[in-house]
Every structure is written in C-alpha cells, then in structure tokens.
Write an enzyme that holds these catalytic residues in place. Sequence first.
Site, short mmCIF file in Angstrom:
data_model
loop_
_atom_site.label_atom_id
_atom_site.label_comp_id
_atom_site.label_asym_id
_atom_site.label_seq_id
_atom_site.Cartn_x
_atom_site.Cartn_y
_atom_site.Cartn_z
N PRO A 89 0.82 -1.22 0.00
CG PRO A 89 -0.75 -1.54 1.70
CD PRO A 89 0.57 -2.04 1.20
CD GLU A 116 2.34 -7.31 11.33
OE1 GLU A 116 1.28 -7.55 10.70
OE2 GLU A 116 2.87 -8.13 12.08
NE ARG A 154 -7.25 -8.26 -19.95
CZ ARG A 154 -7.44 -7.15 -20.65
NH1 ARG A 154 -6.61 -6.13 -20.52
NH2 ARG A 154 -8.45 -7.03 -21.48
CG ASP A 169 -8.63 -3.68 -22.36
OD1 ASP A 169 -9.50 -4.48 -22.70
OD2 ASP A 169 -7.49 -3.99 -21.98
C1 9WO Z 1 -0.15 -5.21 8.63
C2 9WO Z 1 -0.10 -4.71 9.92
C3 9WO Z 1 -0.58 -5.19 11.13
C4 9WO Z 1 -0.36 -4.45 12.29
C5 9WO Z 1 0.31 -3.24 12.22
C6 9WO Z 1 0.78 -2.76 11.01
C7 9WO Z 1 0.57 -3.50 9.88
N1 9WO Z 1 0.91 -3.26 8.60
C8 9WO Z 1 0.52 -4.29 7.89
C9 9WO Z 1 0.78 -4.35 6.47
O1 9WO Z 1 0.78 -3.33 5.80
N2 9WO Z 1 1.07 -5.58 5.96
C10 9WO Z 1 1.38 -5.71 4.56
C11 9WO Z 1 0.63 -6.87 4.01
C12 9WO Z 1 2.85 -5.92 4.35
C13 9WO Z 1 3.15 -6.03 2.87
C14 9WO Z 1 2.27 -7.09 2.19
N3 9WO Z 1 0.91 -6.86 2.59
C15 9WO Z 1 0.06 -6.19 1.79
C16 9WO Z 1 0.22 -5.80 0.47
N4 9WO Z 1 -1.12 -5.75 2.18
N5 9WO Z 1 -1.70 -5.07 1.20
C17 9WO Z 1 -0.92 -5.09 0.14
C18 9WO Z 1 -1.25 -4.41 -1.07
C19 9WO Z 1 -0.43 -4.51 -2.17
C20 9WO Z 1 -0.76 -3.81 -3.32
N6 9WO Z 1 -1.87 -3.06 -3.38
C21 9WO Z 1 -2.69 -2.97 -2.31
C22 9WO Z 1 -2.40 -3.64 -1.15
#
Ligand code: 9WO
Length: 249
Positions: A89, A116, A154, A169
């Site tokens: 993120p 995390e 794709r 698209d």
């Molecule tokens: C989990 C967490 C729990 C307690 C305190 C802090 C915390 N941070 C996170 C967290 O951000 N975990 C991520 C899980 C670590 C990297 C991989 N993860 C992830 C990737 N979650 N969401 C994505 C993602 C990737 C691309 N686009 C949107 C979301």
Amino acid sequence: MRIDVLTLFPEFVQQSAAVGVVGRAQTRGLIELRTWNPRDYAQDAYRRVDERPYGGGPGMVMLIEPLRAALAAAQADAAQPGRVVYLSPQGVRLQQAHVARLARLPRLLLLCGRYEGVDERFLAHEVDEEVSLGDFVLSGGELAAAALIDAIGRLQPGALNHSESAAQDSFANGLLDYPHYTRPERDALGEVPPVLLSGDHAAIRRWRLKQALGRTWLRRPDLLEGRALSPEERILLDEFRREHQNGLC
Ligand code: 9WO
C-alpha cells in the site's frame, strides 16, 4: 515474458495464474511464471522467515537473509536480471499505462510481503519499485501480485483473441467503458437502446463514445482532467451533459 514471484504461498500464485486468459498465455508460451519460496532459503533448522520488529509493537517482519538468497537464486535462473517490484500500500498507485510499460519488459520479479512487511534495508537495496493497487490493506502481497500478473499477462502479444482485443479496453483510450447489452431486446428490467439495434455502425460508435465520455464525467471526472478532448468528443460530452441536466440519462 518471464515473471518470477517470491512468495511464502507459491501454490496460491500459480493457481491464480493457471486459469483464463493468463493460463492460456502460459500454455501458449507467452508468459513463463516461476515461484520461489523464501522458506526454502531459510538458514536455521526451523526455516524461519520472520522475526519480531526492533522497537517493539505487534506482528512480525520478514527477514533479509531468506529473501536475499531466494532473490539471488531467481535472478541467477535466467539469462538477464529483471526488475524487482514490491507490492504494498506504500507504493505508487498502479494505472493501465504503468501496466503496459511493465508488460513490455522481458523479465519481472515480484516480491510478496506477509506479516507486517519486509525489513526496510532489503526494500532499499534490492527493490526497484514499489507498486500499490489502491488504498486498502490485504493480508499479504500475493493477491496483488496475482492481479498484476493478470493485467500484464493479457497484454502479451497473442494472449487475447481478436474479439477480446485490448484496444477495446476500458482505459485503453483513457475513458471508462461504455455500457453493454445482449439478448433479449426487451426484458422486465428494460429495453436495449434502439441505436444498438439500428445496424448503423457510425451511429453506434458515436453513441458508445458519448456514453464512455458521459460515464467518465459522472464517475471519474479526475480522468477527464488529464486528457484532451477531440472536437467530436467535446460535442458528444456537451450533448451528454445537456441530456443529463434535462433528466434524459
Ligand atoms: C499489517 C499490519 C498489522 C499491524 C500493524 C501494522 C501493519 N501493517 C501491515 C501491512 O501493511 N502488511 C502488509 C501486508 C505488508 C506487505 C504485504 N501486505 C500487503 C500488500 N497488504 N496489502 C498489500 C497491497 C499490495 C498492493 N496493493 C494494495 C495492497
């Protein structure tokens, strides 16, 4: 194109890319997908891949060493090294033009975080870019990697059949898609717009362009800010706005 994925859940990534257009792209030899599990490169007897964070706090952080070894093995497994992308993120928001750029590379390595996240030193030294699909949190990077592999797969030349052409698209022209209709012509839920039954291809093209412009204006005005309109598009959008103001659509 060769895509390598570093993940603690290789079966999940492989299975999500085994179906549909991307599965077919693999059988056609357009995409080669390889997964690498950092756990296989862990050094201790317990095959540890995570540890508690310095500074305290909840959860666990992925260790540098198993990732470094897995990445080295992946990079060494092909003729040329590839670009390393971390899905999180905190990354740059992904857009279709970015997908198209990545799809033209000969090789890509995707890093999926769990827990995390990944020790920042690994990200700083081994990752070329960090990409986000949107402002939401998953429990790991695998679903995001699967989405990116789908979007890239794709676009490989020969992946889509003519009827699925990527030129059609949503976003290929910077606009949202126009609405689609199929049988029956009349249904309790409503009727098909008559122009689509007219056989007048020029009129149909204009109607679809007008709908695409109108929907983009209503739902994603930010997309129109960054896009010039041709004289025809300007006229069609003005028509749409006028009809919208008069409650016609
Ligand atoms: C989990 C967490 C729990 C307690 C305190 C802090 C915390 N941070 C996170 C967290 O951000 N975990 C991520 C899980 C670590 C990297 C991989 N993860 C992830 C990737 N979650 N969401 C994505 C993602 C990737 C691309 N686009 C949107 C979301």
